[in-house]
Motif scaffolding. Structure first.
Motif, short mmCIF file in Angstrom:
data_model
loop_
_atom_site.label_atom_id
_atom_site.label_comp_id
_atom_site.label_asym_id
_atom_site.label_seq_id
_atom_site.Cartn_x
_atom_site.Cartn_y
_atom_site.Cartn_z
N GLY A 18 0.82 -1.21 0.00
CA GLY A 18 0.00 0.00 0.00
C GLY A 18 0.85 1.26 0.00
N LYS A 19 1.91 1.25 0.78
CA LYS A 19 2.83 2.39 0.84
C LYS A 19 3.52 2.60 -0.51
CE LYS A 19 6.72 3.97 3.68
NZ LYS A 19 7.55 3.57 4.85
N ALA A 20 3.95 1.52 -1.14
CA ALA A 20 4.62 1.60 -2.44
C ALA A 20 3.66 2.11 -3.51
CB ALA A 20 5.17 0.24 -2.83
N ILE A 21 2.42 1.63 -3.49
CA ILE A 21 1.42 2.09 -4.45
C ILE A 21 1.15 3.58 -4.25
CG2 ILE A 21 -1.02 1.92 -5.11
CD1 ILE A 21 -0.75 -1.12 -4.51
N ALA A 22 1.01 4.00 -3.00
CA ALA A 22 0.77 5.42 -2.71
C ALA A 22 1.90 6.29 -3.24
CB ALA A 22 0.60 5.63 -1.21
N ALA A 23 3.13 5.88 -3.00
CA ALA A 23 4.28 6.64 -3.48
C ALA A 23 4.27 6.75 -5.01
CB ALA A 23 5.57 6.01 -2.99
N HIS A 24 3.95 5.64 -5.68
CA HIS A 24 3.92 5.63 -7.14
C HIS A 24 2.80 6.53 -7.67
CE1 HIS A 24 4.37 4.21 -11.23
NE2 HIS A 24 3.07 3.98 -11.25
N PHE A 25 1.61 6.41 -7.10
CA PHE A 25 0.49 7.23 -7.55
C PHE A 25 0.78 8.71 -7.37
CE2 PHE A 25 -3.46 4.28 -7.59
CZ PHE A 25 -2.77 3.34 -8.34
N LEU A 26 1.38 9.07 -6.23
CA LEU A 26 1.74 10.47 -6.00
C LEU A 26 2.77 10.94 -7.01
CD1 LEU A 26 1.81 10.42 -2.12
CD2 LEU A 26 0.31 11.85 -3.54
N GLN A 27 3.73 10.10 -7.30
CA GLN A 27 4.78 10.44 -8.27
C GLN A 27 4.18 10.67 -9.65
OE1 GLN A 27 7.82 7.48 -8.58
NE2 GLN A 27 8.99 8.62 -10.08
N GLU A 28 3.13 9.93 -9.96
CA GLU A 28 2.48 10.06 -11.26
C GLU A 28 1.43 11.17 -11.31
OE1 GLU A 28 3.27 8.41 -14.10
OE2 GLU A 28 4.95 7.60 -12.96
N GLY A 29 1.27 11.91 -10.20
CA GLY A 29 0.39 13.08 -10.20
C GLY A 29 -1.03 12.87 -9.73
N ALA A 30 -1.33 11.72 -9.15
CA ALA A 30 -2.69 11.46 -8.66
C ALA A 30 -2.95 12.21 -7.35
CB ALA A 30 -2.89 9.97 -8.43
N ASN A 31 -4.18 12.64 -7.16
CA ASN A 31 -4.63 13.16 -5.86
C ASN A 31 -4.92 11.93 -5.02
OD1 ASN A 31 -4.69 15.84 -6.90
ND2 ASN A 31 -6.61 15.34 -7.89
N THR A 32 -4.19 11.75 -3.93
CA THR A 32 -4.21 10.48 -3.23
C THR A 32 -4.60 10.63 -1.77
OG1 THR A 32 -2.49 9.67 -4.70
CG2 THR A 32 -2.82 8.44 -2.69
N ILE A 33 -5.55 9.81 -1.34
CA ILE A 33 -5.95 9.71 0.06
C ILE A 33 -5.37 8.41 0.61
CG2 ILE A 33 -7.88 9.48 1.66
CD1 ILE A 33 -9.57 11.01 -0.43
N LEU A 34 -4.69 8.50 1.74
CA LEU A 34 -4.10 7.32 2.38
C LEU A 34 -4.94 6.91 3.57
CD1 LEU A 34 -0.35 8.43 2.47
CD2 LEU A 34 -1.62 7.37 0.61
N CYS A 35 -5.19 5.62 3.70
CA CYS A 35 -5.93 5.06 4.83
C CYS A 35 -5.13 3.93 5.44
CB CYS A 35 -7.27 4.51 4.37
SG CYS A 35 -8.35 5.71 3.62
N ALA A 36 -5.18 3.83 6.76
CA ALA A 36 -4.51 2.73 7.46
C ALA A 36 -5.10 2.61 8.86
CB ALA A 36 -3.01 2.96 7.53
N ARG A 37 -4.89 1.48 9.48
CA ARG A 37 -5.40 1.26 10.84
C ARG A 37 -4.56 1.95 11.90
NH1 ARG A 37 -5.90 -5.04 11.04
NH2 ARG A 37 -4.03 -4.77 9.79
N SER A 38 -3.28 2.12 11.66
CA SER A 38 -2.38 2.68 12.66
C SER A 38 -2.08 4.16 12.37
CB SER A 38 -1.07 1.91 12.69
OG SER A 38 -0.11 2.59 13.47
#
Length: 71
Positions: A18-38
Motif C-alpha cells: 500500500g505504501k509503495a502504491i501510494a508513493a507511485h500514484f503520488l509520483q504520477e500526479g494522482a490526488n491520493t488519500i491514504l488510509c490505514a489502521r495505525s
C-alpha cells in the motif's frame, strides 16, 4: 502510466505494498488519500511522502453505522 489529476484512495497505505502504491500514484500526479489502521505508522508514511501529500485525519469510531448510512 500518468495518473495526473485522478483521485485515488489507498488502503493499507502505511506500509508494504500500500505504501509503495501510494508513493507511485503520488509520483504520477494522482490526488491520493491514504488510509490505514495505525495512525502513528500512517503519520510516518505521510512525513516520508510530503510535500506531495496533502494531509488530514479522519477517525472512524463507528464504522458499521457509517457503512450502513452509505449503502
Amino acid at each position: 502510466m500518468k495518473l495526473e489529476g485522478l483521485n485515488t484512495l489507498i488502503t493499507g497505505a502505511s506500509q508494504g505494498l500500500g505504501k509503495a502504491i501510494a508513493a507511485h500514484f503520488l509520483q504520477e500526479g494522482a490526488n491520493t488519500i491514504l488510509c490505514a489502521r495505525s495512525p502513528d505508522t500512517l503519520a510516518q508514511t505521510r512525513d516520508l511522502l510530503l510535500p506531495k501529500l496533502m494531509s488530514g485525519e479522519i477517525r472512524l469510531k463507528d464504522a458499521e453505522r457509517i457503512v450502513g448510512e452509505v449503502t
